[in-house]
Design a protein around this motif. Structure first.
Motif, PDB file in Angstrom:
ATOM      1  N   ARG A  37       0.840  -1.197   0.000  1.00 41.84           N
ATOM      2  CA  ARG A  37       0.000   0.000   0.000  1.00 41.84           C
ATOM      3  C   ARG A  37       0.871   1.241   0.000  1.00 41.84           C
ATOM      4  N   GLN A  38       0.289   2.310  -0.516  1.00 41.85           N
ATOM      5  CA  GLN A  38       0.997   3.574  -0.565  1.00 41.85           C
ATOM      6  C   GLN A  38       0.051   4.693  -0.184  1.00 41.85           C
ATOM      7  N   LYS A  42       3.931   9.075   1.048  1.00 40.23           N
ATOM      8  CA  LYS A  42       4.743   8.029   1.683  1.00 40.23           C
ATOM      9  C   LYS A  42       5.187   7.002   0.649  1.00 40.23           C
ATOM     10  N   GLU A  43       6.183   6.220   1.026  1.00 43.76           N
ATOM     11  CA  GLU A  43       6.653   5.167   0.139  1.00 43.76           C
ATOM     12  C   GLU A  43       5.694   3.974   0.185  1.00 43.76           C
ATOM     13  N   ARG A  44       5.756   3.179  -0.863  1.00 40.33           N
ATOM     14  CA  ARG A  44       4.958   1.965  -0.899  1.00 40.33           C
ATOM     15  C   ARG A  44       5.498   0.989   0.141  1.00 40.33           C
ATOM     16  N   GLU A  45       4.604   0.424   0.932  1.00 40.79           N
ATOM     17  CA  GLU A  45       5.025  -0.474   2.006  1.00 40.79           C
ATOM     18  C   GLU A  45       4.333  -1.815   1.913  1.00 40.79           C
ATOM     19  N   ALA A  91      -4.990   4.277   1.991  1.00 42.72           N
ATOM     20  CA  ALA A  91      -3.896   4.188   1.017  1.00 42.72           C
ATOM     21  C   ALA A  91      -4.435   3.593  -0.276  1.00 42.72           C
TER      22      ALA A  91
END
Length: 125
Positions: A37-38, A42-45, A91
């Protein structure tokens, strides 16, 4: 290989959603699948991943106990059941298929080559 993620939407905190990821042009059979998810800015996690036969799964600490990933090879679809949603879960959610055959539930983005277009989940407080 094309992946189609669906099932996102707007819900209130505490409610549930089930995301689906369908694979066309190839198959999920024999491959690990992950959800990432992003959130804005924020960065994709990593969120969750399931191994090639659906026998094992790994979850991010932030979703453990609330989210469940499952795999239906017959339908060529992977699901992410999300319960007790929180505003921080807001996200765009992406599904991805691993590169390697007979793969483990990989956490790293680099282990996945094919990505869906994402589905937006918005959780209001």
């Amino acid at each position: 290989v094309q992946l189609q993620a669906s099932g996102g939407g707007l819900v209130q905190a505490g409610e549930s959603l089930r995301l689906s990821c369908a694979c066309s042009g190839h198959t999920f059979t024999g491959y690990a699948v992950g959800w990432f998810r992003q959130a804005p800015g924020k960065e994709r996690e990593f969120v969750a991943a399931i191994n090639w036969n659906g026998g094992s799964a790994v979850y991010a600490d932030s979703v453990k106990g609330r989210f469940t990933i499952s795999k239906n090879n017959a339908k060529n679809t992977v699901y992410l059941q999300m319960n007790s949603l929180e505003p921080d879960d807001t996200a765009v959610y992406y599904c991805a298929r691993s590169v390697r055959l007979l793969g483990s539930p990989y956490v790293g983005k680099n282990e996945y080559m094919y990505w869906g277009q994402g589905t937006l989940v918005t959780v209001s407080s």
